[in-house]
Design a protein around this motif. Structure first.
Motif, PDB file in Angstrom:
ATOM      1  N   TRP A  19       0.844  -1.200   0.000  1.00  0.00           N
ATOM      2  CA  TRP A  19       0.000   0.000   0.000  1.00  0.00           C
ATOM      3  C   TRP A  19       0.876   1.247   0.000  1.00  0.00           C
ATOM      4  N   SER A  20       0.423   2.285  -0.707  1.00  0.00           N
ATOM      5  CA  SER A  20       1.157   3.549  -0.721  1.00  0.00           C
ATOM      6  C   SER A  20       0.180   4.712  -0.842  1.00  0.00           C
ATOM      7  N   ALA A  21       0.520   5.811  -0.196  1.00  0.00           N
ATOM      8  CA  ALA A  21      -0.330   7.003  -0.240  1.00  0.00           C
ATOM      9  C   ALA A  21      -0.221   7.733  -1.577  1.00  0.00           C
ATOM     10  N   LYS A  22       0.736   7.329  -2.424  1.00  0.00           N
ATOM     11  CA  LYS A  22       0.861   7.909  -3.758  1.00  0.00           C
ATOM     12  C   LYS A  22       1.616   6.943  -4.648  1.00  0.00           C
ATOM     13  N   PRO A  23       1.396   7.023  -5.966  1.00  0.00           N
ATOM     14  CA  PRO A  23       2.108   6.118  -6.877  1.00  0.00           C
ATOM     15  C   PRO A  23       3.606   6.386  -6.856  1.00  0.00           C
ATOM     16  N   SER A  24       4.385   5.353  -7.179  1.00  0.00           N
ATOM     17  CA  SER A  24       5.834   5.490  -7.216  1.00  0.00           C
ATOM     18  C   SER A  24       6.393   4.700  -8.385  1.00  0.00           C
ATOM     19  N   ALA A  25       6.716   5.394  -9.455  1.00  0.00           N
ATOM     20  CA  ALA A  25       7.332   4.734 -10.605  1.00  0.00           C
ATOM     21  C   ALA A  25       8.698   4.178 -10.225  1.00  0.00           C
ATOM     22  N   GLU A  26       9.405   4.877  -9.342  1.00  0.00           N
ATOM     23  CA  GLU A  26      10.723   4.412  -8.909  1.00  0.00           C
ATOM     24  C   GLU A  26      10.614   3.073  -8.175  1.00  0.00           C
ATOM     25  N   PHE A  27       9.586   2.935  -7.333  1.00  0.00           N
ATOM     26  CA  PHE A  27       9.418   1.685  -6.606  1.00  0.00           C
ATOM     27  C   PHE A  27       9.053   0.547  -7.562  1.00  0.00           C
ATOM     28  N   GLU A  28       8.236   0.829  -8.574  1.00  0.00           N
ATOM     29  CA  GLU A  28       7.925  -0.183  -9.577  1.00  0.00           C
ATOM     30  C   GLU A  28       9.208  -0.692 -10.234  1.00  0.00           C
ATOM     31  N   GLU A  29      10.100   0.230 -10.562  1.00  0.00           N
ATOM     32  CA  GLU A  29      11.364  -0.154 -11.175  1.00  0.00           C
ATOM     33  C   GLU A  29      12.205  -0.994 -10.215  1.00  0.00           C
ATOM     34  N   THR A  30      12.207  -0.595  -8.929  1.00  0.00           N
ATOM     35  CA  THR A  30      12.962  -1.348  -7.928  1.00  0.00           C
ATOM     36  C   THR A  30      12.421  -2.768  -7.801  1.00  0.00           C
ATOM     37  N   LEU A  31      11.103  -2.930  -7.846  1.00  0.00           N
ATOM     38  CA  LEU A  31      10.496  -4.258  -7.781  1.00  0.00           C
ATOM     39  C   LEU A  31      10.964  -5.122  -8.947  1.00  0.00           C
ATOM     40  N   GLY A  32      10.949  -4.548 -10.145  1.00  0.00           N
ATOM     41  CA  GLY A  32      11.396  -5.294 -11.314  1.00  0.00           C
ATOM     42  C   GLY A  32      12.860  -5.664 -11.226  1.00  0.00           C
ATOM     43  N   ASN A  33      13.679  -4.730 -10.769  1.00  0.00           N
ATOM     44  CA  ASN A  33      15.119  -4.995 -10.640  1.00  0.00           C
ATOM     45  C   ASN A  33      15.417  -6.036  -9.567  1.00  0.00           C
ATOM     46  N   ALA A  34      14.496  -6.169  -8.585  1.00  0.00           N
ATOM     47  CA  ALA A  34      14.677  -7.144  -7.510  1.00  0.00           C
ATOM     48  C   ALA A  34      14.253  -8.547  -7.926  1.00  0.00           C
ATOM     49  N   GLY A  35      13.780  -8.695  -9.164  1.00  0.00           N
ATOM     50  CA  GLY A  35      13.440 -10.015  -9.673  1.00  0.00           C
ATOM     51  C   GLY A  35      11.968 -10.359  -9.670  1.00  0.00           C
ATOM     52  N   VAL A  39      -9.815   8.829  -4.826  1.00  0.00           N
ATOM     53  CA  VAL A  39     -10.114   9.629  -3.647  1.00  0.00           C
ATOM     54  C   VAL A  39     -10.840  10.893  -4.082  1.00  0.00           C
ATOM     55  N   ALA A  40     -11.507  11.540  -3.124  1.00  0.00           N
ATOM     56  CA  ALA A  40     -12.289  12.737  -3.455  1.00  0.00           C
ATOM     57  C   ALA A  40     -11.406  13.864  -3.973  1.00  0.00           C
ATOM     58  N   ARG A  41     -10.246  14.037  -3.345  1.00  0.00           N
ATOM     59  CA  ARG A  41      -9.339  15.109  -3.749  1.00  0.00           C
ATOM     60  C   ARG A  41      -7.905  14.615  -3.668  1.00  0.00           C
ATOM     61  N   GLY A  42      -7.057  15.176  -4.532  1.00  0.00           N
ATOM     62  CA  GLY A  42      -5.636  14.901  -4.434  1.00  0.00           C
ATOM     63  C   GLY A  42      -5.209  13.621  -5.124  1.00  0.00           C
ATOM     64  N   VAL A  43      -3.999  13.186  -4.811  1.00  0.00           N
ATOM     65  CA  VAL A  43      -3.384  12.014  -5.433  1.00  0.00           C
ATOM     66  C   VAL A  43      -4.021  10.740  -4.886  1.00  0.00           C
ATOM     67  N   PRO A  44      -4.373   9.785  -5.752  1.00  0.00           N
ATOM     68  CA  PRO A  44      -5.019   8.564  -5.259  1.00  0.00           C
ATOM     69  C   PRO A  44      -4.066   7.681  -4.474  1.00  0.00           C
ATOM     70  N   ASP A  45      -4.615   6.938  -3.504  1.00  0.00           N
ATOM     71  CA  ASP A  45      -3.866   5.858  -2.881  1.00  0.00           C
ATOM     72  C   ASP A  45      -3.645   4.770  -3.930  1.00  0.00           C
ATOM     73  N   VAL A  46      -2.615   3.953  -3.727  1.00  0.00           N
ATOM     74  CA  VAL A  46      -2.355   2.878  -4.676  1.00  0.00           C
ATOM     75  C   VAL A  46      -1.939   1.617  -3.941  1.00  0.00           C
ATOM     76  N   VAL A  47      -2.026   0.493  -4.645  1.00  0.00           N
ATOM     77  CA  VAL A  47      -1.444  -0.771  -4.209  1.00  0.00           C
ATOM     78  C   VAL A  47      -0.499  -1.237  -5.305  1.00  0.00           C
ATOM     79  N   HIS A  48       0.778  -1.384  -4.954  1.00  0.00           N
ATOM     80  CA  HIS A  48       1.770  -1.955  -5.874  1.00  0.00           C
ATOM     81  C   HIS A  48       1.735  -3.475  -5.730  1.00  0.00           C
ATOM     82  N   LEU A  49       1.678  -4.165  -6.857  1.00  0.00           N
ATOM     83  CA  LEU A  49       1.586  -5.624  -6.855  1.00  0.00           C
ATOM     84  C   LEU A  49       2.740  -6.218  -7.650  1.00  0.00           C
ATOM     85  N   ALA A  50       3.282  -7.335  -7.164  1.00  0.00           N
ATOM     86  CA  ALA A  50       4.379  -8.009  -7.848  1.00  0.00           C
ATOM     87  C   ALA A  50       4.379  -9.486  -7.449  1.00  0.00           C
TER      88      ALA A  50
END
Length: 224
Positions: A182-198, A209-220
């Motif tokens: 779970w993350s309070a905002k998306p992270s392209a860097e974390f997606e890349e780290t997940l891929g690099n970790a195998g 969400v009603a306002r602002g940046v959506p919450d996200v779930v990164h899956l791998a």
């Protein structure tokens, strides 16, 4: 501001990682750590998505086991325990105060049924230490211990999102197991780290969400 609008401190503890506070604000219960808002009982959509997305990614495994990182206000645990498809449900929570608030405090209204479920096991431990040291393995690992990989409240949690931390997460996952973060905002860097970790099948699901940046779930997925 009227007194009805002011948060009421129900309990304040000096825990092993600093101050933790349980507040009531109107009908909501809030957890504050070292002066930083962590979560409240207002919604729970993102916590439910965290659990459901992990289960959906497991290719219909029979009674899969899940490790939930962080008890919080109990939404993830309660949602997992309400689903008979899950097998063993282990929750790792490092703050003894949070565990007590669920066992015999105001948060028990959200989690009492889940805590009474024979599939549930609550472990008082730091999640980073736990994934480094445990010999147990799981089909799914659902992490909700902070505000996300790019916005940690506790410096000690940062290592969990690093290549070494993700290697530890992979170690406790069975082949084909799913990591959901779970993350309070998306992270392209974390997606890349997940891929690099195998990990494979890396993707991100948004929670509107009603306002602002959506919450996200990164899956791998840990490769088989």
């Amino acid at each position: 501001m009227s007194t009805i609008d002011a948060p009421e401190v129900i309990d304040r503890r000096e825990g092993p990682y600093g101050e933790v506070v349980l507040r009531r604000h109107g009908e909501l219960l809030q957890i504050i750590a070292n002066g930083c808002f962590l979560m409240d009982t207002s919604d729970g959509r993102s916590e439910r998505l965290l659990v459901d997305a992990a289960l959906d990614a497991l290719d219909d495994r029979f009674r899969p086991s899940v490790l939930i990182g962080g008890l919080g206000v109990g939404f993830s645990l309660a949602h997992a325990a309400a689903d008979p498809r899950w097998g063993r449900i282990t929750v790792v929570e490092r703050e003894p105060a949070v565990i007590e608030w669920h066992q015999e405090g105001p948060l028990s209204a959200l989690s009492s049924d889940a805590l009474a479920d024979p599939r549930t096991d609550i472990v008082e431990a730091d999640l980073v230490s736990y994934v480094n040291e445990t010999s147990a393995t799981f089909d799914a690992l659902c992490l909700d211990i902070d505000n996300g990989p790019d916005w940690t409240v506790s410096d000690s949690n940062e290592s969990l999102y690093s290549p070494a931390g993700l290697a530890s997460c992979a170690r406790v996952l069975r082949p084909g197991g799913v990591l959901a973060v779970w993350s309070a905002k998306p992270s392209a860097e974390f997606e890349e780290t997940l891929g690099n970790a195998g990990f494979r099948g890396v993707r991100t699901e948004e929670i509107p969400v009603a306002r602002g940046v959506p919450d996200v779930v990164h899956l791998a997925i840990r490769p088989g």
